[in-house]
Design an enzyme around this catalytic site. Structure first.
Site: not given
Length: 273
Positions: A69, A80-81, A108, A121, A134, A220, A267
């Site tokens: 991202k 921020d992922c 996208k 992602v 992941s 985060h 967020w």
């Protein structure tokens, strides 16, 4: 001595000896000069040759393609992922070269949906196949590139596993008495106890896959709860705080972390609803 030499006059012999001696001295001087010249500063290779050599070396290293991202606040920066950072941390800690493709989530590209139908992602190309999630990506990387080892022992694989979900619950909560803050504190306290007995990392002195998963989530947590709730991990949980400080200061973490403003922006929909 040959008959010819015997027949030579003394003058001729003297002149021949002189010429021979001079030739020997000249050869000796030439060798000395060549020898001395070898200690002179070496000539630099042409700049173009040096550049080609570097490019050839880099080109020989296989690079893994990673879709991530993009930042929403600064152009050409990682977004921020936390799940993407987990994958990038794994690549960094295993010293694997990669090529990161930043995806603008507000627009996208069509090709991205071809490799990630859900538009999510991280996505990594492994053995000519695009792999999502992941958990699957990091497990595949561990199997394909086992050195250095990052696998978490089975008995410690669930350590801290509920911290992220309880963090989200507390972040989204509008009722201070609904128990979400206490649920998060319970999970952090349990993690603190584990680190006290087993630390400084989840598996002792060495980093493992669980650390690379928890680190981005705690990052985060720290930024989002500070901004939206004016809340931070209590000082009484000193092992958790030390753990966060240690993880956040790693070179690989600094290189792959999102900007605080991206974390806050990411967020915001969860908080505002």
């Amino acid at each position: 001595m040959s008959p010819t030499a015997t027949a030579m006059s003394p003058a001729v012999l003297s002149r021949s000896s002189y010429l021979l001696s001079s030739a020997v001295r000249l050869r000796s001087f030439s060798r000395t000069l060549a020898f001395t010249s070898s200690f002179a500063a070496p000539r630099r290779p042409p700049r173009s040759s040096r550049a080609l050599s570097v490019r050839a070396s880099s080109a020989s290293d296989p690079q893994l393609e990673v879709c991530a991202k993009a930042s929403t606040t600064v152009p050409d920066r990682l977004g921020d992922c936390p799940f993407t950072q987990r994958v990038l941390l794994t690549l960094e800690e295993k010293h694997l070269p990669y090529d990161m493709k930043l995806i603008d989530f507000a627009n996208k590209p069509e090709w991205f949906f071809e490799i990630s139908p859900e538009g999510k992602v991280p996505v990594v190309k492994l053995d000519e196949k695009w792999v999502a999630d992941s958990d699957i990506i990091t497990q595949s990387l561990e199997e394909k590139y086992p050195d250095p080892p990052l696998a978490t022992p089975p008995e410690k694989a669930s350590v801290g596993s509920k911290i992220f979900s309880t963090f989200i619950g507390f972040l989204k909560s509008k009722d201070p008495d609904d128990g979400t803050e206490q649920a998060l504190l319970n999970e952090l306290t349990s993690f603190d106890d584990h680190l006290k007995e087993n630390g400084p990392f989840v598996n002792g002195s060495m980093l493992c896959a669980t650390d690379l998963s928890l680190g981005p989530k705690l990052y985060h947590l720290e930024i989002a709860l500070s901004h939206y709730k004016n809340w931070s991990v209590p000082e009484s949980l000193k092992y958790v705080r030390a753990y966060m400080k240690s993880i956040f200061s790693m070179d690989s973490f600094v290189k792959t972390r999102a900007l605080p403003e991206d974390v806050i922006a990411g967020w915001r929909p969860k908080v505002i609803g």
